[in-house]
Scaffold this active site. Sequence first.
Site, PDB file in Angstrom:
ATOM      1  N   HIS A 137       0.892   2.482  -0.718  1.00 54.03           N
ATOM      2  CA  HIS A 137       2.219   2.408  -1.346  1.00 54.03           C
ATOM      3  C   HIS A 137       2.114   2.501  -2.866  1.00 54.03           C
ATOM      4  CE1 HIS A 137       3.497   1.197   2.591  1.00 54.03           C
ATOM      5  NE2 HIS A 137       2.831   0.052   2.549  1.00 54.03           N
ATOM      6  N   HIS A 180       5.993   2.613   6.366  1.00 53.11           N
ATOM      7  CA  HIS A 180       4.789   2.961   7.119  1.00 53.11           C
ATOM      8  C   HIS A 180       5.098   4.030   8.146  1.00 53.11           C
ATOM      9  CE1 HIS A 180       4.865  -1.352   6.066  1.00 53.11           C
ATOM     10  NE2 HIS A 180       3.718  -1.043   5.502  1.00 53.11           N
TER      11      HIS A 180
END
Lengths: 333, 333
Positions: B56, B219
Amino acid sequence: MKKLINDPAQVVQDALFGIEAAHTDLRVDHPNKLVYRADAPRPGKVGLVSGGGSGHEPLHAGFVGPGMLDAACAGEIFTSPVPDQIVAATKHVDGGAGVLHIVKNYTGDVMNFEMAAELASAETGVQVSSVLVADDVAVQDSLYTAGRRGVGVTVLVEKIAGAAAEEGRPLDEVTAIAQQVSNDGRSMGLALTSCSVPTAGKPTFDLAEQEMELGIGIHGEPGRERLPLAPATEIASMLVEPVLADLPFQRGDAVLAFVNGMGGTPLIELYLMYHEVARILTGHGITVARSLVGSYITSLEMAGCSVTLLRVDEELIRLWDAPVRTPALRWGA
Amino acid sequence: MKKLINDPAQVVQDALFGIEAAHTDLRVDHPNKLVYRADAPRPGKVGLVSGGGSGHEPLHAGFVGPGMLDAACAGEIFTSPVPDQIVAATKHVDGGAGVLHIVKNYTGDVMNFEMAAELASAETGVQVSSVLVADDVAVQDSLYTAGRRGVGVTVLVEKIAGAAAEEGRPLDEVTAIAQQVSNDGRSMGLALTSCSVPTAGKPTFDLAEQEMELGIGIHGEPGRERLPLAPATEIASMLVEPVLADLPFQRGDAVLAFVNGMGGTPLIELYLMYHEVARILTGHGITVARSLVGSYITSLEMAGCSVTLLRVDEELIRLWDAPVRTPALRWGA
């Protein structure tokens, strides 16, 4: 082609409205597709103007602000801005101390910036100097380019010359500093995927699932060769060694090392690449004095990276460290 | 899968070497995969710790530095850090004023941060408070999550609580400010493409050439629905309206508007989206007090974006504007 856009022909215009809305210290001249500092012109300060085809964001509009550019001219995607835009920018940022044009070496940009410099001088008497950036060691002559292409060093010229201009240095000194950065920087890039120009609607070129293109241009121009996909360690070597050999950089040199993402490559991979690059430099006895890791000169959503090295002295480091306040580079007071 | 990596199982470790090499004011504890401020612990200052799965970036390591986090724990790609890492971080940044954990609401993260808080307290007596971020309005419960997922608001909690901690405010106040940001922020995202986890070697999900996934998780968890690819104007509406309705944001509210890229989407598209978002907000009588446009909480090379809105008052704006010096957010003194 999957993009967050409306009309493919209006992408640049639409994005400029976003820049204007997001950055209250910038202004946009929409008819001229021009982004400039709200406080321009600054009396007595050398004005810095750059520009080029869009699709390389944050270059150039993301580098407008105190300590860097005074104005950026946005061409259509991968297309030079026209002389009228550059003339408007030049007049707009002229604070009486002259204007420096920072030009990437593509035939259209060179021609249009030259014409604009002549027109602006003839119309208002503004003194214009120009520095060409031609740092890409990958190929000599290319699609769109006679000589070498201008790539990552452009970001460094804009930052360092911007700091010199902000200090109130005269046009000849700012130009000399920009020229020094242009002379002492070299780059090379690599693509894992193509990108798609919105109005074309399909990838600029095809790369197979196990292929990469070494020496890619920032518009997807052909590079040196197509090779099988390699580990990062080998890729770093393929990029750094030709860059080092070209200047040449030498044992004992101090450099600014810049690992740049092409737009579609995540930051985690860029840091991984930076480690490989730094390790190679250390092995050659070269000191990394400063670094920059991120996507600063991109090719739309292309996956890949480029490596830029700039030989620095104390003065260039001091100017690199000087405060800057732009959308994409921002630090200091 | 085409990535700039070496061993797919070593991507996080390798990238941490790059972060360490590039940022001389940060330190990396490699065995614990922990990035922390070189000057930690700061005596008398509340320590801020966050962390989560990698992939991320720049979240979270890119937000370590003065004015933001004191330490970030890097899990494997899309996998929670383990309690030992979080315990090490907590002890390392404890300057005697307590430590705040900023936790995204995923089952693994919640469990591991809770366990770490208990262990750290038991071992050293450090006082630990915790704020959960659960701002994603797209879905209730999901793969990896009971309740709502934590996404874009995390960046804003880290910045604003970081500023409060930097001012020397006590743990209860810093925690209350972080909780206020968590309470008053909402987000929703959209994917145009999947991403590939390096060790999996293939895309997490499939999206057809003319499809997009509305309400995607960071995700690649399923969102609300798959829809035909739409123009940016419609996409902005699909993201902003559910966010507005949820808090609910009301006419007269001032907000921080954050348009975030998922990793593979170029900045030019994010600015275009920001314009659409700002236009919708204006239409609802909502004032954009501050904005943030860029890729700050990503999903590897996923293409797409998310919109985060935070209701702000003068105090939150002041803390947002406070100096910060981290790899990814950096401004002021």
